[in-house]
Scaffold this motif. Structure first.
Motif, PDB file in Angstrom:
ATOM      1  N   SER A  21       1.107  -1.646  -0.018  1.00 38.69           N
ATOM      2  CA  SER A  21       0.092  -0.442   0.060  1.00 38.69           C
ATOM      3  C   SER A  21       0.327   1.474  -0.040  1.00 38.69           C
ATOM      4  O   SER A  21       0.360   2.125  -0.543  1.00 38.69           O
ATOM      5  CB  SER A  21      -0.848  -0.251   1.311  1.00 38.69           C
ATOM      6  N   ASP A  22       2.132   1.545   0.384  1.00 40.06           N
ATOM      7  CA  ASP A  22       3.088   2.172   0.329  1.00 40.06           C
ATOM      8  C   ASP A  22       3.975   2.276  -0.401  1.00 40.06           C
ATOM      9  O   ASP A  22       5.286   1.040  -0.057  1.00 40.06           O
ATOM     10  CB  ASP A  22       2.496   2.727   1.704  1.00 40.06           C
ATOM     11  N   ARG A  23       4.862   2.873  -1.657  1.00 38.23           N
ATOM     12  CA  ARG A  23       6.074   2.727  -2.061  1.00 38.23           C
ATOM     13  C   ARG A  23       7.031   3.006  -0.970  1.00 38.23           C
ATOM     14  O   ARG A  23       8.363   2.142  -1.230  1.00 38.23           O
ATOM     15  CB  ARG A  23       6.248   3.534  -3.017  1.00 38.23           C
ATOM     16  N   HIS A  24       6.905   3.146  -0.018  1.00 39.70           N
ATOM     17  CA  HIS A  24       8.155   3.075   1.106  1.00 39.70           C
ATOM     18  C   HIS A  24       8.219   1.883   1.502  1.00 39.70           C
ATOM     19  O   HIS A  24       9.378   2.164   2.676  1.00 39.70           O
ATOM     20  CB  HIS A  24       8.491   4.840   1.488  1.00 39.70           C
ATOM     21  N   ASN A  61      -0.672   3.674  -6.561  1.00 35.56           N
ATOM     22  CA  ASN A  61      -0.755   4.493  -8.340  1.00 35.56           C
ATOM     23  C   ASN A  61      -1.224   6.185  -7.812  1.00 35.56           C
ATOM     24  O   ASN A  61      -2.132   6.321  -8.381  1.00 35.56           O
ATOM     25  CB  ASN A  61      -2.260   3.740  -8.665  1.00 35.56           C
ATOM     26  N   ARG A  62       0.288   6.345  -7.375  1.00 39.33           N
ATOM     27  CA  ARG A  62      -0.072   7.803  -7.532  1.00 39.33           C
ATOM     28  C   ARG A  62       1.234   8.221  -8.178  1.00 39.33           C
ATOM     29  O   ARG A  62       2.087   7.709  -8.783  1.00 39.33           O
ATOM     30  CB  ARG A  62       0.584   8.160  -6.228  1.00 39.33           C
ATOM     31  N   PHE A  63       1.103   9.612  -8.911  1.00 39.62           N
ATOM     32  CA  PHE A  63       1.790  10.196  -9.964  1.00 39.62           C
ATOM     33  C   PHE A  63       2.444  11.000  -8.644  1.00 39.62           C
ATOM     34  O   PHE A  63       2.327  11.433  -7.768  1.00 39.62           O
ATOM     35  CB  PHE A  63       0.839  11.291 -11.037  1.00 39.62           C
ATOM     36  N   ILE A  64       3.474  10.951  -9.973  1.00 39.99           N
ATOM     37  CA  ILE A  64       4.814  11.337  -8.610  1.00 39.99           C
ATOM     38  C   ILE A  64       5.720  13.455  -9.514  1.00 39.99           C
ATOM     39  O   ILE A  64       4.932  14.421  -8.869  1.00 39.99           O
ATOM     40  CB  ILE A  64       6.196  10.865  -8.147  1.00 39.99           C
ATOM     41  N   ASP A  65       4.991  13.417 -10.385  1.00 49.03           N
ATOM     42  CA  ASP A  65       5.664  14.185 -11.112  1.00 49.03           C
ATOM     43  C   ASP A  65       4.886  13.930 -12.390  1.00 49.03           C
ATOM     44  O   ASP A  65       5.526  13.059 -13.256  1.00 49.03           O
ATOM     45  CB  ASP A  65       6.969  14.971 -10.656  1.00 49.03           C
ATOM     46  N   PHE A  66       4.900  15.244 -13.431  1.00 46.88           N
ATOM     47  CA  PHE A  66       5.002  15.225 -15.209  1.00 46.88           C
ATOM     48  C   PHE A  66       5.048  16.560 -15.392  1.00 46.88           C
ATOM     49  O   PHE A  66       5.162  17.641 -15.066  1.00 46.88           O
ATOM     50  CB  PHE A  66       3.493  14.911 -14.730  1.00 46.88           C
ATOM     51  N   GLU A  76       4.110   5.939  -9.804  1.00 46.15           N
ATOM     52  CA  GLU A  76       4.110   4.724  -9.036  1.00 46.15           C
ATOM     53  C   GLU A  76       3.653   3.287  -9.898  1.00 46.15           C
ATOM     54  O   GLU A  76       3.126   3.231 -10.820  1.00 46.15           O
ATOM     55  CB  GLU A  76       3.615   4.954  -7.904  1.00 46.15           C
ATOM     56  N   GLU A  83      -4.940   5.665 -17.100  1.00 45.39           N
ATOM     57  CA  GLU A  83      -4.152   6.413 -16.185  1.00 45.39           C
ATOM     58  C   GLU A  83      -3.879   7.891 -16.574  1.00 45.39           C
ATOM     59  O   GLU A  83      -3.531   9.160 -16.506  1.00 45.39           O
ATOM     60  CB  GLU A  83      -3.651   6.656 -14.733  1.00 45.39           C
ATOM     61  N   LEU A  87      -4.437  11.246 -17.844  1.00 47.49           N
ATOM     62  CA  LEU A  87      -3.575  12.559 -17.603  1.00 47.49           C
ATOM     63  C   LEU A  87      -2.975  13.380 -18.607  1.00 47.49           C
ATOM     64  O   LEU A  87      -2.961  14.714 -18.613  1.00 47.49           O
ATOM     65  CB  LEU A  87      -2.265  12.194 -16.779  1.00 47.49           C
TER      66      LEU A  87
ATOM     67  N   GLU B  15      -8.463   9.621  -0.600  1.00 43.14           N
ATOM     68  CA  GLU B  15      -8.178  10.287  -1.696  1.00 43.14           C
ATOM     69  C   GLU B  15      -8.704  10.680  -2.788  1.00 43.14           C
ATOM     70  O   GLU B  15      -8.167  11.505  -3.954  1.00 43.14           O
ATOM     71  CB  GLU B  15      -7.001   9.319  -1.394  1.00 43.14           C
ATOM     72  N   ARG B  19      -8.818  13.463  -5.313  1.00 42.59           N
ATOM     73  CA  ARG B  19      -8.522  13.396  -6.998  1.00 42.59           C
ATOM     74  C   ARG B  19      -9.592  14.099  -7.583  1.00 42.59           C
ATOM     75  O   ARG B  19      -9.259  14.664  -8.828  1.00 42.59           O
ATOM     76  CB  ARG B  19      -8.268  11.766  -7.138  1.00 42.59           C
ATOM     77  N   ARG B  37       2.889   9.830   3.775  1.00 39.78           N
ATOM     78  CA  ARG B  37       1.668   9.566   3.451  1.00 39.78           C
ATOM     79  C   ARG B  37       1.140  10.958   2.611  1.00 39.78           C
ATOM     80  O   ARG B  37       0.394  10.653   1.097  1.00 39.78           O
ATOM     81  CB  ARG B  37       1.321   8.824   3.831  1.00 39.78           C
ATOM     82  N   ALA B  43       1.708  15.545  -3.757  1.00 41.76           N
ATOM     83  CA  ALA B  43       2.654  15.442  -5.267  1.00 41.76           C
ATOM     84  C   ALA B  43       1.724  14.996  -6.023  1.00 41.76           C
ATOM     85  O   ALA B  43       1.714  15.263  -6.996  1.00 41.76           O
ATOM     86  CB  ALA B  43       3.390  14.480  -4.928  1.00 41.76           C
ATOM     87  N   ASP B  44       0.935  13.298  -5.811  1.00 43.52           N
ATOM     88  CA  ASP B  44      -0.749  13.422  -6.732  1.00 43.52           C
ATOM     89  C   ASP B  44      -0.955  14.076  -7.374  1.00 43.52           C
ATOM     90  O   ASP B  44      -1.662  14.205  -8.596  1.00 43.52           O
ATOM     91  CB  ASP B  44      -0.751  12.053  -6.139  1.00 43.52           C
ATOM     92  N   VAL B  47      -0.127  16.989  -9.540  1.00 51.26           N
ATOM     93  CA  VAL B  47       0.050  16.321 -10.703  1.00 51.26           C
ATOM     94  C   VAL B  47      -1.107  15.888 -11.381  1.00 51.26           C
ATOM     95  O   VAL B  47      -1.347  16.404 -13.560  1.00 51.26           O
ATOM     96  CB  VAL B  47       0.652  14.675 -11.225  1.00 51.26           C
ATOM     97  N   ARG B  48      -2.017  15.818 -10.995  1.00 53.73           N
ATOM     98  CA  ARG B  48      -3.600  15.805 -11.592  1.00 53.73           C
ATOM     99  C   ARG B  48      -3.861  17.313 -11.242  1.00 53.73           C
ATOM    100  O   ARG B  48      -5.445  16.722 -12.092  1.00 53.73           O
ATOM    101  CB  ARG B  48      -4.319  15.167 -10.890  1.00 53.73           C
TER     102      ARG B  48
END
Lengths: 434, 246
Positions: A21-24, A61-66, A76, A83, A87, B15, B19, B37, B43-44, B47-48
């Protein structure tokens, strides 16, 4: 039955599913082997881990930077391609490479080094991955690119999830004039014509592929519809995406694909167009993702499931091999509604075990019929071996260890970088001592 | 541009709500406990398409810190809150609560008291402005006490009743008060449950929440069929209900 199945629903295995559930976080601890699992669109057993644990990446499923200027996207690994398109398309960007479904995760697209209708120009998905983070079971996090941890970068692209879990990816997108596709649909008579159409189109058309009538025989062998398309000019307005989405609501008790429905469908599909060439401007969705409008279409093969056979044959042997393979399929009266033929280009993938090669590829589905499907595949395998071709692991559930190790002699390099806690049903099958 | 503040902004449903607002270009402020978190979600959302995303790290049982938090929110959002969504909560272990007064009271504190404290402060601000939406995620569990989760149910029922009264008070001040009653939602909070056909996805529940806010609904059962399931459950006579294994 586990909710984590492969797309072909064959083979059936018992495995436990947990979610990341968490990339960290670290990878989940387990006594048995684990395996990263995306949206489950791998057809065979490369995404299965019998008697082990699969770790779902869908919550990552989060975006980080675009960066809308340079078209560099970081997200992620569980973000799905649809998706990303939702975007980036409004900003004038598009995926460099996309497979025939948008319901795959970015991590899965790397792990299988997927390809699409523009392979002849753009290569595989992995060719456009700038960097990603690989999380190993010992807690190490490796940032991988062509320069940094280059061995893991190469082994992870087309590495079937075995080197660790991809937590985030950074992709280079492509600028497009329009997301609309200006396309032509050409009805052609036989395999020779397919090859000459491909040759004539590959320079000027970004997307090419053909649907093949797998029932046709004799002088008609390999006949079908050749589709080619380019992103339309900026002045062309985007036709609306088709609204209607169908769903196969449940798995029928038996496969709906049999020799009668097969003949009827293939004939009707081939004859649906009377003119030789038809031009149109299409929304990118029906052009690139025709099957995505039918949710859960894999259910039509019934509870026993199906297998896909996808092989690539070196270009010079391609015509002869495809003739042989299509003849075998037509003779057996066994195959599927949607057989796909495409010429691959020679753009090299950074992936160590990448499947495409300069040549031609054929992909089609077969219902799983005990005592029929696997012996029949043996006949096809013989042609592939004789013509120096190979089979796509992401689609496979049958290849023997002998075949796999002959097709991919570099597998030992992947094995050396495999995470010791990660394994899959496929990997155990194809790396047996021979 | 719309300004949205979400308490419990890291919860799965919240969340997904964020979005939707982000793609509309809203300005968002999130409050939750987990800083990493919050940073990832912020950040997400940027971006959205969110115009601005800020957050505060706060354990929402610390009601004495709400004034400071609201000050921070108002500073970030220019003193205007269009939508406040209260989405934090836990799913208590019912049998553990039965053996422990402390555990039971803590669950009531998290799921009811902290919400009521927040609503009290937010209500005054929105009343003064004469505009905005107060939305809070209650639950179908608050519609009737059942042996399997009546601690949670009691807290949610307190929240539901409080919101009902608030709606009655604020209606004449043009403040919209929305009670959200989800049924079973597949989130980390319910990870240990086996899922059936009644289970909804957080993104679908989130779409229902935003729709109910847009349409100024009073009470939103999500998905809609829970309204009828709960209608039946509420009308089972007590002398029958008390013998049922619900």
């Amino acid at each position: 039955m586990s909710e984590f199945q492969s797309w072909g629903c064959y083979p059936k295995v018992d495995q436990k599913g947990v979610s990341m559930s968490d990339r960290h976080q670290d990878l989940p601890k387990s006594d048995s082997a684990i395996l990263p699992f995306g949206n489950g669109r791998s057809y065979g057993d490369s995404c299965l881990n019998a008697d082990g644990v699969v770790v779902s990446t869908m919550a990552l499923n989060r975006f980080i930077d675009f960066d809308t200027e340079s078209g560099v996207l970081r997200c992620e690994a569980g973000v799905m391609l649809w998706e990303i398109l939702d975007l980036v398309v409004p900003h004038g960007w598009f995926l460099q490479v996309t497979p025939g479904t948008k319901f795959v995760t970015a991590g899965g697209a790397i792990a299988n080094d997927v390809h699409g209708k523009n392979h002849h120009l753009k290569g595989t998905f992995g060719c456009h991955v700038r960097q990603f983070e690989l999380l190993r079971s010992d807690g190490q996090r490796l940032c991988c690119s062509a320069k940094e941890n280059a061995d893991y970068y190469a082994a992870t692209i087309a590495g079937l999830g075995l080197t660790g879990m991809i937590t985030w990816v950074e992709l280079q997108l492509k600028r497009v004039t329009s997301p609309a596709i200006a396309m032509e649909n050409i009805k052609y008579q036989n395999l020779d014509e397919f090859f000459s159409l491909s040759e004539e189109s590959d320079q000027d058309w970004e997307y090419t592929m053909a649907w093949v009538d797998c029932v046709a025989s004799g002088s008609n062998i390999g006949r079908g519809h050749f589709m080619r398309g380019n992103h339309a000019d900026a002045s062309v307005s985007l036709p609306p995406a088709p609204k209607l989405t169908l769903q196969v609501p449940f798995t029928p008790p038996i496969s709906l694909i049999n020799s009668y429905s097969l003949k009827a469908f293939n004939w009707a599909y081939y004859e649906r167009q009377q003119d030789r060439v038809k031009s149109a401007v299409s929304h990118y969705e029906p052009f690139l993702y025709p099957l995505d409008s039918i949710l859960d279409w894999n259910r039509i093969y019934g509870p026993k499931g199906f297998l896909q056979y996808q092989c690539a044959i070196p270009y010079d042997n391609g015509l002869a091999a495809m003739k042989d393979i299509l003849r075998l399929i037509a003779q057996a009266g066994f195959g599927s509604f949607l057989a796909v033929l495409k010429v691959f280009g020679d753009k090299h993938s950074p992936g160590l075990m990448s499947f495409p090669m300069r040549g031609v590829t054929l992909a089609l589905d077969f219902p799983y019929v005990e005592s029929k499907t696997l012996p029949f595949f043996k006949q096809l395998d013989d042609v592939v071996v004789q013509t120096q071709g190979r089979i796509y692991p992401a689609k496979d559930a049958h290849m023997s260890a002998e075949l796999f190790q002959a097709f991919y002699p570099q597998w030992r390099e992947l094995e050396a970088l495999r995470d010791p806690k990660i394994n899959s049903s496929m990997w155990q099958r194809v790396t047996q001592e021979i | 541009m719309q300004t949205i503040v979400i308490f419990g902004g890291c919860s799965a449903i919240a969340e997904q709500v964020a979005r939707i607002y982000a793609t509309r270009g809203a300005q968002l402020f999130l409050v939750d406990r987990n800083e990493q978190r919050l940073e990832d979600i912020a950040a997400d959302l940027k971006v959205r398409g969110a115009e601005k995303v800020e957050y505060a790290v706060l354990d929402l049982t610390q009601t004495d810190r709400f004034d400071g938090c609201l000050e921070q929110i108002n500073k970030a959002l220019g003193g205007v809150i269009d939508v406040a969504l209260i989405a934090h909560g836990t799913l208590p272990d019912q049998s553990a609560c039965e053996q422990s007064v402390d555990k039971t009271l803590l669950e009531i504190q998290i799921n009811a008291i902290s919400t009521i404290a927040l609503l009290t402060k937010l209500a005054n601000q929105l009343e003064q402005r004469g505009a905005g939406t107060l939305a809070a995620i209650s639950s179908v569990a608050g519609d009737r006490g059942r042996q399997s989760n009546y601690v949670y149910g009691a807290a949610k029922s307190m929240m539901t009743t409080f919101l009902e009264g608030l709606r009655n008070r604020l209606a004449k001040h043009n403040v919209h008060v929305l009670t959200i009653k989800p049924g079973f939602v597949d989130t980390p909070m319910t990870a240990s449950f086996s899922k059936g056909p009644l289970w909804a996805k957080p993104e679908d529940v989130a779409a229902g929440i935003v729709n109910a806010i847009d349409k100024k609904r009073n009470v939103a059962y999500l998905p809609w069929f829970w309204r009828y399931i709960m209608l039946i459950i509420r009308h089972i006579p007590e002398f029958v209900f008390k013998r049922m294994g619900l």
